[in-house]
Design a protein around this motif. Sequence first.
Motif, PDB file in Angstrom:
ATOM      1  N   THR A  28       0.836  -1.193   0.000  1.00 34.61           N
ATOM      2  CA  THR A  28       0.000   0.000   0.000  1.00 34.61           C
ATOM      3  C   THR A  28       0.878   1.252   0.000  1.00 34.61           C
ATOM      4  O   THR A  28       2.087   1.176   0.236  1.00 34.61           O
ATOM      5  CB  THR A  28      -0.923   0.045   1.230  1.00 34.61           C
ATOM      6  OG1 THR A  28      -0.129   0.184   2.405  1.00 34.61           O
ATOM      7  CG2 THR A  28      -1.786  -1.194   1.327  1.00 34.61           C
ATOM      8  N   LYS A  29       0.257   2.383  -0.228  1.00 34.15           N
ATOM      9  CA  LYS A  29       0.991   3.655  -0.209  1.00 34.15           C
ATOM     10  C   LYS A  29       1.489   3.988   1.184  1.00 34.15           C
ATOM     11  O   LYS A  29       2.404   4.782   1.340  1.00 34.15           O
ATOM     12  CB  LYS A  29       0.117   4.771  -0.754  1.00 34.15           C
ATOM     13  CG  LYS A  29      -0.105   4.621  -2.240  1.00 34.15           C
ATOM     14  CD  LYS A  29      -0.880   5.758  -2.814  1.00 34.15           C
ATOM     15  CE  LYS A  29      -1.018   5.540  -4.318  1.00 34.15           C
ATOM     16  NZ  LYS A  29      -1.821   6.573  -4.948  1.00 34.15           N
ATOM     17  N   GLU A  30       0.915   3.367   2.222  1.00 29.34           N
ATOM     18  CA  GLU A  30       1.375   3.552   3.600  1.00 29.34           C
ATOM     19  C   GLU A  30       2.496   2.585   3.952  1.00 29.34           C
ATOM     20  O   GLU A  30       2.872   2.464   5.110  1.00 29.34           O
ATOM     21  CB  GLU A  30       0.211   3.347   4.579  1.00 29.34           C
ATOM     22  CG  GLU A  30      -0.893   4.357   4.460  1.00 29.34           C
ATOM     23  CD  GLU A  30      -1.890   4.014   3.361  1.00 29.34           C
ATOM     24  OE1 GLU A  30      -2.007   2.822   3.002  1.00 29.34           O
ATOM     25  OE2 GLU A  30      -2.534   4.928   2.843  1.00 29.34           O
ATOM     26  N   ALA A  31       3.013   1.848   2.962  1.00 32.59           N
ATOM     27  CA  ALA A  31       4.109   0.878   3.114  1.00 32.59           C
ATOM     28  C   ALA A  31       3.716  -0.353   3.909  1.00 32.59           C
ATOM     29  O   ALA A  31       4.556  -1.003   4.527  1.00 32.59           O
ATOM     30  CB  ALA A  31       5.346   1.533   3.711  1.00 32.59           C
ATOM     31  N   ARG A  32       2.448  -0.719   3.896  1.00 34.33           N
ATOM     32  CA  ARG A  32       2.007  -1.990   4.479  1.00 34.33           C
ATOM     33  C   ARG A  32       2.022  -3.042   3.386  1.00 34.33           C
ATOM     34  O   ARG A  32       1.661  -2.777   2.249  1.00 34.33           O
ATOM     35  CB  ARG A  32       0.594  -1.852   5.039  1.00 34.33           C
ATOM     36  CG  ARG A  32       0.534  -0.967   6.239  1.00 34.33           C
ATOM     37  CD  ARG A  32      -0.859  -1.038   6.869  1.00 34.33           C
ATOM     38  NE  ARG A  32      -0.899  -0.224   8.049  1.00 34.33           N
ATOM     39  CZ  ARG A  32      -1.541   0.929   8.137  1.00 34.33           C
ATOM     40  NH1 ARG A  32      -2.212   1.396   7.099  1.00 34.33           N
ATOM     41  NH2 ARG A  32      -1.526   1.619   9.248  1.00 34.33           N
ATOM     42  N   VAL A  33       2.440  -4.237   3.748  1.00 36.10           N
ATOM     43  CA  VAL A  33       2.516  -5.329   2.782  1.00 36.10           C
ATOM     44  C   VAL A  33       1.503  -6.395   3.165  1.00 36.10           C
ATOM     45  O   VAL A  33       1.485  -6.876   4.298  1.00 36.10           O
ATOM     46  CB  VAL A  33       3.934  -5.942   2.734  1.00 36.10           C
ATOM     47  CG1 VAL A  33       3.982  -7.088   1.743  1.00 36.10           C
ATOM     48  CG2 VAL A  33       4.964  -4.883   2.386  1.00 36.10           C
ATOM     49  N   TRP A  34       0.664  -6.766   2.199  1.00 33.39           N
ATOM     50  CA  TRP A  34      -0.319  -7.832   2.379  1.00 33.39           C
ATOM     51  C   TRP A  34       0.102  -8.982   1.485  1.00 33.39           C
ATOM     52  O   TRP A  34       0.446  -8.783   0.327  1.00 33.39           O
ATOM     53  CB  TRP A  34      -1.707  -7.357   1.950  1.00 33.39           C
ATOM     54  CG  TRP A  34      -2.250  -6.246   2.770  1.00 33.39           C
ATOM     55  CD1 TRP A  34      -1.993  -4.918   2.625  1.00 33.39           C
ATOM     56  CD2 TRP A  34      -3.136  -6.357   3.873  1.00 33.39           C
ATOM     57  NE1 TRP A  34      -2.668  -4.203   3.561  1.00 33.39           N
ATOM     58  CE2 TRP A  34      -3.392  -5.070   4.344  1.00 33.39           C
ATOM     59  CE3 TRP A  34      -3.755  -7.439   4.511  1.00 33.39           C
ATOM     60  CZ2 TRP A  34      -4.223  -4.816   5.417  1.00 33.39           C
ATOM     61  CZ3 TRP A  34      -4.586  -7.178   5.571  1.00 33.39           C
ATOM     62  CH2 TRP A  34      -4.817  -5.892   6.018  1.00 33.39           C
ATOM     63  N   HIS A  35       0.076 -10.198   2.009  1.00 32.57           N
ATOM     64  CA  HIS A  35       0.426 -11.385   1.226  1.00 32.57           C
ATOM     65  C   HIS A  35      -0.814 -12.255   1.120  1.00 32.57           C
ATOM     66  O   HIS A  35      -1.480 -12.525   2.120  1.00 32.57           O
ATOM     67  CB  HIS A  35       1.558 -12.168   1.890  1.00 32.57           C
ATOM     68  CG  HIS A  35       1.921 -13.393   1.119  1.00 32.57           C
ATOM     69  ND1 HIS A  35       2.771 -13.344   0.037  1.00 32.57           N
ATOM     70  CD2 HIS A  35       1.527 -14.674   1.240  1.00 32.57           C
ATOM     71  CE1 HIS A  35       2.888 -14.569  -0.453  1.00 32.57           C
ATOM     72  NE2 HIS A  35       2.146 -15.390   0.261  1.00 32.57           N
TER      73      HIS A  35
END
Length: 74
Positions: A28-35
């Motif tokens: 995401t643009k907030e630097a969260r990574v979803w796998h």
Amino acid sequence: MGKRQIIYRPDRIAGSKELLNREVNLVTKEARVWHGTITAIGPAEVELKDARKGTHRIAFAHIDRIYSDSKTGY
């Protein structure tokens, strides 16, 4: 055998049939990574199912990039 990353920016996500049912990392643009696995792509959002069977809908406006690994023969 090697790997290469395939990166999709938000402008390439809409209508992309090759992302459906593919295991990916979504940043995401907030630097969260979803796998998880992409289960649906709508006109303005992506539906991702994670390993715990949770379903998440993320709008294109919040996505920085989606990337997946592809195995190569070399």
